[in-house]
Motif scaffolding. Structure first.
Motif, short mmCIF file in Angstrom:
data_model
loop_
_atom_site.label_atom_id
_atom_site.label_comp_id
_atom_site.label_asym_id
_atom_site.label_seq_id
_atom_site.Cartn_x
_atom_site.Cartn_y
_atom_site.Cartn_z
N PRO A 185 -0.39 0.09 5.73
CA PRO A 185 -1.38 0.25 3.93
C PRO A 185 -1.37 1.85 3.01
O PRO A 185 -0.96 2.94 4.08
CB PRO A 185 -2.54 -0.58 4.88
CG PRO A 185 -2.52 -0.34 6.08
CD PRO A 185 -1.91 0.63 6.55
N ASP A 186 -1.41 1.41 2.17
CA ASP A 186 -1.62 2.77 1.67
C ASP A 186 -2.94 2.44 0.20
O ASP A 186 -2.42 1.82 -0.85
CB ASP A 186 -0.54 2.90 0.88
CG ASP A 186 -0.88 5.06 0.33
OD1 ASP A 186 -1.59 5.21 -0.72
OD2 ASP A 186 0.14 5.79 0.35
N THR A 187 -3.99 2.70 0.40
CA THR A 187 -4.57 2.84 -0.86
C THR A 187 -4.55 3.43 -2.41
O THR A 187 -4.14 3.14 -3.48
CB THR A 187 -5.99 3.24 -0.40
OG1 THR A 187 -6.89 2.20 0.77
CG2 THR A 187 -7.13 2.51 -1.61
N ALA A 188 -3.83 4.51 -1.76
CA ALA A 188 -3.55 5.56 -2.86
C ALA A 188 -2.27 4.92 -3.65
O ALA A 188 -2.43 5.11 -5.48
CB ALA A 188 -3.09 6.87 -2.34
N PHE A 189 -1.56 4.58 -2.82
CA PHE A 189 -0.47 4.26 -3.55
C PHE A 189 -0.66 2.51 -4.75
O PHE A 189 0.19 2.06 -5.21
CB PHE A 189 0.68 3.59 -3.11
CG PHE A 189 1.84 3.21 -3.24
CD1 PHE A 189 2.52 3.62 -4.02
CD2 PHE A 189 2.34 1.53 -3.14
CE1 PHE A 189 3.93 2.96 -5.04
CE2 PHE A 189 3.35 1.51 -3.52
CZ PHE A 189 4.33 2.28 -4.47
N ARG A 192 -1.84 3.64 -7.89
CA ARG A 192 -1.06 4.38 -8.85
C ARG A 192 -0.21 3.11 -9.32
O ARG A 192 0.13 2.88 -10.77
CB ARG A 192 0.11 4.86 -7.80
CG ARG A 192 0.86 5.98 -8.44
CD ARG A 192 1.77 6.85 -7.83
NE ARG A 192 0.71 7.16 -6.18
CZ ARG A 192 1.46 7.56 -5.29
NH1 ARG A 192 2.80 7.25 -5.18
NH2 ARG A 192 0.43 8.56 -4.74
N LEU A 193 0.05 1.75 -8.72
CA LEU A 193 0.49 1.16 -9.42
C LEU A 193 -0.19 0.07 -10.42
O LEU A 193 0.33 -0.28 -10.84
CB LEU A 193 0.97 -0.33 -8.33
CG LEU A 193 2.07 -0.70 -7.37
CD1 LEU A 193 1.68 -1.14 -6.14
CD2 LEU A 193 3.40 -0.15 -8.05
N ARG A 194 -1.53 0.14 -9.66
CA ARG A 194 -2.45 -0.46 -10.92
C ARG A 194 -2.59 0.57 -12.07
O ARG A 194 -2.56 -0.06 -13.31
CB ARG A 194 -3.58 -0.78 -10.33
CG ARG A 194 -4.15 -1.95 -9.09
CD ARG A 194 -4.82 -2.80 -8.77
NE ARG A 194 -4.93 -3.37 -7.89
CZ ARG A 194 -5.55 -3.79 -7.49
NH1 ARG A 194 -6.33 -2.64 -5.98
NH2 ARG A 194 -5.36 -4.69 -6.66
#
Length: 223
Positions: A185-189, A192-194
Motif C-alpha cells: 500500500p502507498d498512502t501518498a500515491f 496523488r491519484l486523487r
C-alpha cells in the motif's frame, strides 16, 4: 525437492540489473537483482487487477485496453477472459526477452495469450505508449515492477509521478479506468491519484486468491 534451474538471463534496459528466469518442476520464477519479482504459483492479485479493471469497461463498444508489463502473461490472460470478442488489448513490455519467454518457456502457463487475435504486443516502454495519443484507451493497467516502489528500472518511477499519472489520465477516454498493481500500500500515491482528479478505489487482494501476501490494487476512474 527439485532444484531451481536457470533457463535464461538478460540485462534489463537502462541498467536495471540482471533478470533471470528459473524453473523448478512445473513452477517458474523471474528474479531481478537476485530478488524474486514474480512466481507462477502466485498470480491471484494479477488476475484480480484485470478482472476489476476490465469488468468496468467490458460492456463498452469495442473496448480498447493497454497493459503495461507482460510478466508471465497472467494479467493479459485474465483481461482477455473478462473482455468480449470485440475487445482490443495492447501489451507494452520493456524487456524483449520477457516476450520471448512468453512465447516459449511460459507459453502454456496462461494458455498462450499472445496467440489471441485480440492481443497486440509492443516491445516498448509503456510510458511512451501512453503518451502517443489522447483519449485512446478505455482502461490502462499497470503491472510494472513492484508498483510505485520501482525495483527493476528506475525509469518506471515516472509512471507513478504526477506527470505519469496525468499522462495516463490524458490517454484514457472519459470514464476510463486506470488500474495499478502494487506489492505494498502507498498512502501518498493514493493522494496523488486523487489530486489528479481521479475517483479512486483501493482494493486489497491476496497473492494466491485466498491466501498469501496481501497486494494493493488502485482503480482510478477518469471523471
Amino acid at each position: 525437492m527439485n532444484p531451481w534451474v536457470l533457463l535464461d538471463q538478460v540485462e534489463v534496459p537502462g541498467s536495471g540489473g540482471s533478470m533471470k528466469l528459473y524453473q523448478r518442476a512445473f513452477e517458474f520464477s523471474i528474479s531481478v537483482k537476485n530478488e524474486e519479482l514474480m512466481n507462477s504459483r502466485m498470480h491471484g492479485s494479477e488476475d484480480a487487477l484485470a478482472e476489476l479493471a476490465c469488468g468496468r469497461v467490458r460492456d463498452r463498444e469495442h473496448p480498447r485496453v493497454l497493459i503495461g508489463g507482460l510478466g508471465m502473461g497472467f494479467t493479459l490472460r485474465a483481461a482477455l477472459d473478462h473482455l468480449g470478442t470485440n475487445a482490443y488489448v495492447v501489451v507494452a513490455e520493456l524487456v524483449p526477452a520477457v516476450v520471448q519467454w512468453n512465447r516459449t518457456h511460459l507459453a502454456e502457463l496462461a494458455g498462450n495469450p499472445l496467440e489471441d487475435p485480440r492481443t497486440l504486443v509492443r516491445e516498448s516502454d509503456v510510458a511512451l505508449v501512453i503518451k502517443e495519443k489522447a483519449e485512446t484507451y478505455d482502461a490502462i493497467m499497470l503491472d510494472v515492477d513492484n508498483g510505485p516502489d520501482a525495483l527493476t528500472h528506475a525509469g518506471n518511477d515516472r509512471l507513478y509521478s504526477h506527470g505519469g499519472i496525468n499522462a495516463a489520465k490524458k490517454a484514457l477516454k472519459p470514464g476510463g479506468i486506470l488500474g495499478i498493481w502494487s506489492a505494498e500500500p502507498d498512502t501518498a500515491f493514493t493522494k496523488r491519484l486523487r489530486g489528479a482528479g481521479f475517483k479512486v478505489e483501493e482494493v486489497t487482494v491476496r497473492a494466491r486468491k485466498t491466501k498469501g501476501r496481501r497486494h494493493t490494487i488502485w482503480l482510478a476512474e477518469k471523471t
